[in-house]
Motif scaffolding. Structure first.
Motif, mmCIF file in Angstrom:
data_model
loop_
_atom_site.group_PDB
_atom_site.id
_atom_site.type_symbol
_atom_site.label_atom_id
_atom_site.label_comp_id
_atom_site.label_asym_id
_atom_site.label_seq_id
_atom_site.Cartn_x
_atom_site.Cartn_y
_atom_site.Cartn_z
ATOM 1 N N GLU A 167 0.937 -0.992 -0.129
ATOM 2 C CA GLU A 167 0.027 0.114 -0.068
ATOM 3 C C GLU A 167 0.898 1.136 0.136
ATOM 4 O O GLU A 167 0.450 2.279 -0.883
ATOM 5 C CB GLU A 167 -1.010 0.064 1.196
ATOM 6 N N LEU A 170 2.381 1.995 -3.522
ATOM 7 C CA LEU A 170 1.178 2.256 -4.277
ATOM 8 C C LEU A 170 1.050 3.714 -4.034
ATOM 9 O O LEU A 170 0.840 4.548 -5.141
ATOM 10 C CB LEU A 170 -0.069 1.323 -4.283
ATOM 11 N N ARG A 171 0.988 4.165 -2.727
ATOM 12 C CA ARG A 171 0.781 5.552 -2.621
ATOM 13 C C ARG A 171 1.827 6.242 -3.085
ATOM 14 O O ARG A 171 1.715 7.438 -3.678
ATOM 15 C CB ARG A 171 0.368 5.611 -1.066
ATOM 16 N N TYR A 175 -0.532 6.611 -6.830
ATOM 17 C CA TYR A 175 -2.047 6.176 -6.767
ATOM 18 C C TYR A 175 -2.845 6.300 -5.492
ATOM 19 O O TYR A 175 -2.515 6.401 -4.606
ATOM 20 C CB TYR A 175 -1.930 4.511 -6.673
ATOM 21 N N MET A 177 -5.542 5.534 -2.941
ATOM 22 C CA MET A 177 -6.225 4.309 -2.335
ATOM 23 C C MET A 177 -7.594 4.323 -2.035
ATOM 24 O O MET A 177 -7.955 5.350 -1.136
ATOM 25 C CB MET A 177 -5.120 3.756 -1.255
ATOM 26 N N ILE A 191 -7.524 0.219 -5.276
ATOM 27 C CA ILE A 191 -7.006 1.287 -6.302
ATOM 28 C C ILE A 191 -7.950 2.034 -6.973
ATOM 29 O O ILE A 191 -8.591 1.477 -7.661
ATOM 30 C CB ILE A 191 -5.631 1.136 -6.964
ATOM 31 N N LEU A 193 -8.604 4.530 -10.022
ATOM 32 C CA LEU A 193 -8.077 4.998 -11.357
ATOM 33 C C LEU A 193 -9.020 5.686 -12.108
ATOM 34 O O LEU A 193 -10.117 5.508 -11.927
ATOM 35 C CB LEU A 193 -7.537 3.723 -11.848
ATOM 36 N N VAL A 199 -4.695 3.935 -18.756
ATOM 37 C CA VAL A 199 -4.420 4.012 -16.927
ATOM 38 C C VAL A 199 -4.389 2.705 -16.338
ATOM 39 O O VAL A 199 -3.658 2.392 -15.586
ATOM 40 C CB VAL A 199 -5.352 5.028 -16.626
ATOM 41 N N GLU A 202 -1.480 0.611 -17.251
ATOM 42 C CA GLU A 202 -0.414 0.995 -16.453
ATOM 43 C C GLU A 202 -0.339 0.601 -15.253
ATOM 44 O O GLU A 202 0.769 0.062 -14.602
ATOM 45 C CB GLU A 202 -0.179 2.514 -16.779
ATOM 46 N N ALA A 203 -1.235 0.730 -14.346
ATOM 47 C CA ALA A 203 -1.412 0.031 -13.427
ATOM 48 C C ALA A 203 -1.124 -1.306 -12.926
ATOM 49 O O ALA A 203 -0.457 -1.630 -12.225
ATOM 50 C CB ALA A 203 -2.865 0.548 -12.536
ATOM 51 N N ARG A 206 2.428 -1.694 -13.364
ATOM 52 C CA ARG A 206 3.109 -1.344 -12.102
ATOM 53 C C ARG A 206 2.908 -2.214 -10.816
ATOM 54 O O ARG A 206 4.095 -2.507 -10.229
ATOM 55 C CB ARG A 206 2.668 0.275 -11.645
#
Length: 229
Positions: A167, A170-171, A175, A177, A191, A193, A199, A202-203, A206
């Motif tokens: 988490e 990701l932050r 991103y 949350m 997440i 988005l 997008v 891409e997530a 990642r």
């Protein structure tokens, strides 16, 4: 879970979640106590005035206004004994005409009550309009706001021991949350988005990079999410 929303708007600005916000002005010996509340529906908005009537039971006026909905379709105001058009409408206009960024007027899901203790000096119609408008505007200058966006939610099931680290990563990657869920065997990270295929792709890439391809995103529909300004 996908939440249906028939509004055309995909974002708007509102009060940050939390307690009611209060601000007080004295204008020619009258006290104007402004209280703002985040109000996603009319019941919540109307309850603010009811609560304040009990708290400030000795005040002469409890004037109110609110605007609700992503498209701001619900707009109401109440002069509560002040001369018609001198309190509620100026308060409502202070909400709907508020620029949350240059040229953008999108404030919604917010209610306001101005409690007035009369100070013995008549303000006149023009003075009342200015006083109620200024009271709301001054409070909005100080209140914490967030942008509320309709975003695509994706979830990933993460072993409990790894959830905190992932988490944070990701932050740190930028991103947003959403609400976290907990199951006996894993933590569900969500997440938020932009609702755009590129997008989302891409997530996914990642996440694969952060977890050596061991975890995958799954779509969960769209939802309104608070995004800090």
């Amino acid at each position: 879970m996908e939440i249906e929303d028939v509004s055309r708007a995909t974002s708007y600005t509102t009060l940050a979640a939390g307690s009611d916000f209060r601000h007080e002005l004295e204008i020619r010996r009258s006290r104007f106590i402004t209280v703002l509340r985040r109000s996603p529906d009319e019941d919540t908005a109307r309850s603010l005035a009811s609560n304040l009537r009990r708290e400030f039971h000795d005040a002469r006026h409890h004037c109110s206004a609110f605007v609700i909905g992503a498209d701001r379709m619900i707009q109401r105001s109440n002069d509560d004994g002040e001369p018609s058009g001198t309190a509620g409408i100026p308060m409502l206009e202070a909400l709907i005409k508020r620029e949350t960024s240059p040229g953008v007027t999108d404030l919604s899901d917010i209610s306001v009550v101005v409690v007035r203790y009369f100070g013995g000096i008549l303000l006149g119609a023009g003075g009342l309009v200015r006083a109620y408008s200024e009271s709301v505007s001054a409070a909005l200058d100080l209140v914490p706001l967030v942008q509320r966006q309709r975003l695509r939610l994706c979830a990933v099931d993460v072993p409990h021991a790894e959830a905190g680290r992932l988490e944070n990563e990701l932050r740190n990657a930028g991103y947003v949350m959403a609400e976290t869920g907990y199951e006996p065997q894993h933590t569900i990270l969500r997440i938020a988005l932009a609702d755009d295929a590129t997008v989302v792709s891409e997530a996914r890439a990642r996440l694969a990079s952060l977890t050596a391809g061991s975890l995958e995103l799954r779509p969960q529909g769209t939802e309104w999410v608070d995004v800090p300004l």
